[in-house]
Scaffold this motif. Sequence first.
Motif, PDB file in Angstrom:
ATOM      1  N   UNK A  26       0.827  -1.215   0.000  1.00 24.72           N
ATOM      2  CA  UNK A  26       0.000   0.000   0.000  1.00 24.72           C
ATOM      3  C   UNK A  26       0.856   1.257   0.000  1.00 24.72           C
ATOM      4  N   UNK A  27       0.364   2.307  -0.645  1.00 26.63           N
ATOM      5  CA  UNK A  27       1.102   3.569  -0.715  1.00 26.63           C
ATOM      6  C   UNK A  27       1.098   4.261   0.651  1.00 26.63           C
ATOM      7  N   UNK A  28       2.165   4.970   0.999  1.00 24.84           N
ATOM      8  CA  UNK A  28       2.185   5.687   2.274  1.00 24.84           C
ATOM      9  C   UNK A  28       1.225   6.867   2.258  1.00 24.84           C
ATOM     10  N   UNK A  29       0.704   7.194   3.428  1.00 24.52           N
ATOM     11  CA  UNK A  29      -0.216   8.318   3.573  1.00 24.52           C
ATOM     12  C   UNK A  29       0.461   9.506   4.245  1.00 24.52           C
ATOM     13  N   UNK A  30       1.761   9.396   4.503  1.00 31.47           N
ATOM     14  CA  UNK A  30       2.545  10.488   5.058  1.00 31.47           C
ATOM     15  C   UNK A  30       3.961  10.375   4.497  1.00 31.47           C
ATOM     16  N   UNK A  31       4.846  11.297   4.858  1.00 26.49           N
ATOM     17  CA  UNK A  31       6.201  11.287   4.303  1.00 26.49           C
ATOM     18  C   UNK A  31       6.910   9.966   4.573  1.00 26.49           C
ATOM     19  N   UNK A  32       6.745   9.448   5.772  1.00 23.39           N
ATOM     20  CA  UNK A  32       7.370   8.179   6.144  1.00 23.39           C
ATOM     21  C   UNK A  32       6.621   7.590   7.322  1.00 23.39           C
ATOM     22  N   UNK A  33       6.865   6.303   7.544  1.00 25.49           N
ATOM     23  CA  UNK A  33       6.287   5.585   8.688  1.00 25.49           C
ATOM     24  C   UNK A  33       7.354   4.613   9.167  1.00 25.49           C
ATOM     25  N   UNK A  40       3.674  -3.702  20.514  1.00 26.57           N
ATOM     26  CA  UNK A  40       2.915  -4.960  20.617  1.00 26.57           C
ATOM     27  C   UNK A  40       1.775  -5.041  19.611  1.00 26.57           C
ATOM     28  N   UNK A  41       1.470  -3.932  18.947  1.00 30.48           N
ATOM     29  CA  UNK A  41       0.367  -3.894  17.986  1.00 30.48           C
ATOM     30  C   UNK A  41       0.785  -4.625  16.716  1.00 30.48           C
ATOM     31  N   UNK A  42      -0.083  -5.485  16.203  1.00 34.06           N
ATOM     32  CA  UNK A  42       0.202  -6.263  15.003  1.00 34.06           C
ATOM     33  C   UNK A  42      -0.683  -5.773  13.862  1.00 34.06           C
ATOM     34  N   UNK A  43      -0.040  -5.300  12.810  1.00 37.65           N
ATOM     35  CA  UNK A  43      -0.750  -4.835  11.619  1.00 37.65           C
ATOM     36  C   UNK A  43      -0.083  -5.446  10.398  1.00 37.65           C
ATOM     37  N   UNK A  44      -0.639  -5.164   9.208  1.00 38.64           N
ATOM     38  CA  UNK A  44      -0.043  -5.638   7.957  1.00 38.64           C
ATOM     39  C   UNK A  44       1.158  -4.757   7.640  1.00 38.64           C
ATOM     40  N   UNK A  45       2.337  -5.171   8.117  1.00 39.35           N
ATOM     41  CA  UNK A  45       3.532  -4.336   8.089  1.00 39.35           C
ATOM     42  C   UNK A  45       3.905  -4.028   9.523  1.00 39.35           C
ATOM     43  N   UNK A  46       4.231  -2.772   9.798  1.00 43.98           N
ATOM     44  CA  UNK A  46       4.585  -2.366  11.159  1.00 43.98           C
ATOM     45  C   UNK A  46       3.922  -1.022  11.461  1.00 43.98           C
ATOM     46  N   UNK A  47       3.582  -0.809  12.719  1.00 39.03           N
ATOM     47  CA  UNK A  47       3.042   0.489  13.118  1.00 39.03           C
ATOM     48  C   UNK A  47       4.152   1.529  13.075  1.00 39.03           C
ATOM     49  N   UNK A  85      15.984  -4.637   8.234  1.00 39.18           N
ATOM     50  CA  UNK A  85      17.302  -4.037   8.403  1.00 39.18           C
ATOM     51  C   UNK A  85      17.254  -2.502   8.448  1.00 39.18           C
ATOM     52  N   UNK A  86      16.333  -1.907   7.698  1.00 37.65           N
ATOM     53  CA  UNK A  86      16.171  -0.449   7.686  1.00 37.65           C
ATOM     54  C   UNK A  86      14.709  -0.147   7.991  1.00 37.65           C
ATOM     55  N   UNK A  87      14.449   0.287   9.216  1.00 36.39           N
ATOM     56  CA  UNK A  87      13.065   0.493   9.657  1.00 36.39           C
ATOM     57  C   UNK A  87      12.351   1.561   8.830  1.00 36.39           C
TER      58      UNK A  87
END
Length: 221
Positions: A26-33, A40-47, A85-87
Amino acid sequence: MSSSSSFLVLASLLALVSWQATASDPSPLQDFCVADMHSPVRVNGFVCKNPMEVNADDFFKAANLDKPRMTNKVGSNVTLINVMQIAGLNTLGISIARIDYAPLGQNPPHTHPRATEILTVLEGTLYVGFVTSNLPAPNRNKFLSKVLNKGDVFVFPVGLIHFQFNPNPHKPAVAIAALSSQNPGAITIANAVFGSNPPISDDVLAKAFQVEKNTIDWLQS
């Protein structure tokens, strides 16, 4: 055109648009995440990490991709730089890998379930190819291959089985690959089919490959 027919056409178009919109990360909705690996929150990817705590190191890794690597028993070594490796790669839909090939080494047939790959040869020569899916004839399981030299580029479409092989018995080869996912995944065909845990029934595999069960047992061992 009747209202029911119009509805079916509209539904079909929406399905096509939705499929294209979800066919990659999915495309980002902000400059970066920047990934918060400790949440502890589990999502599709990382919070997302608190943007006030983000710094340049979240987008950096001293990966030494200019240095050669030792190769494995099939004669290759894949050094993947992804979101683990690169958050800062979280939500950006891209990763990179250096691939080293010993003389006559290969990166064996595999797939990336979540990414298209574009590969550039930095040193040496590679014989590469991929196989299409179970399309209608005459393109069903069509094998497309090419010999690549230094500076050449080749694309492996998302999800399709592909490989690279160094045909030179005396010189190693090196390539860089970019992949269209922060976490492209890899499924090595031989390992998945014959090395699963627990093993796939030899009755199933013998039937699928049309060989004797003792051949399957030997491969699984």
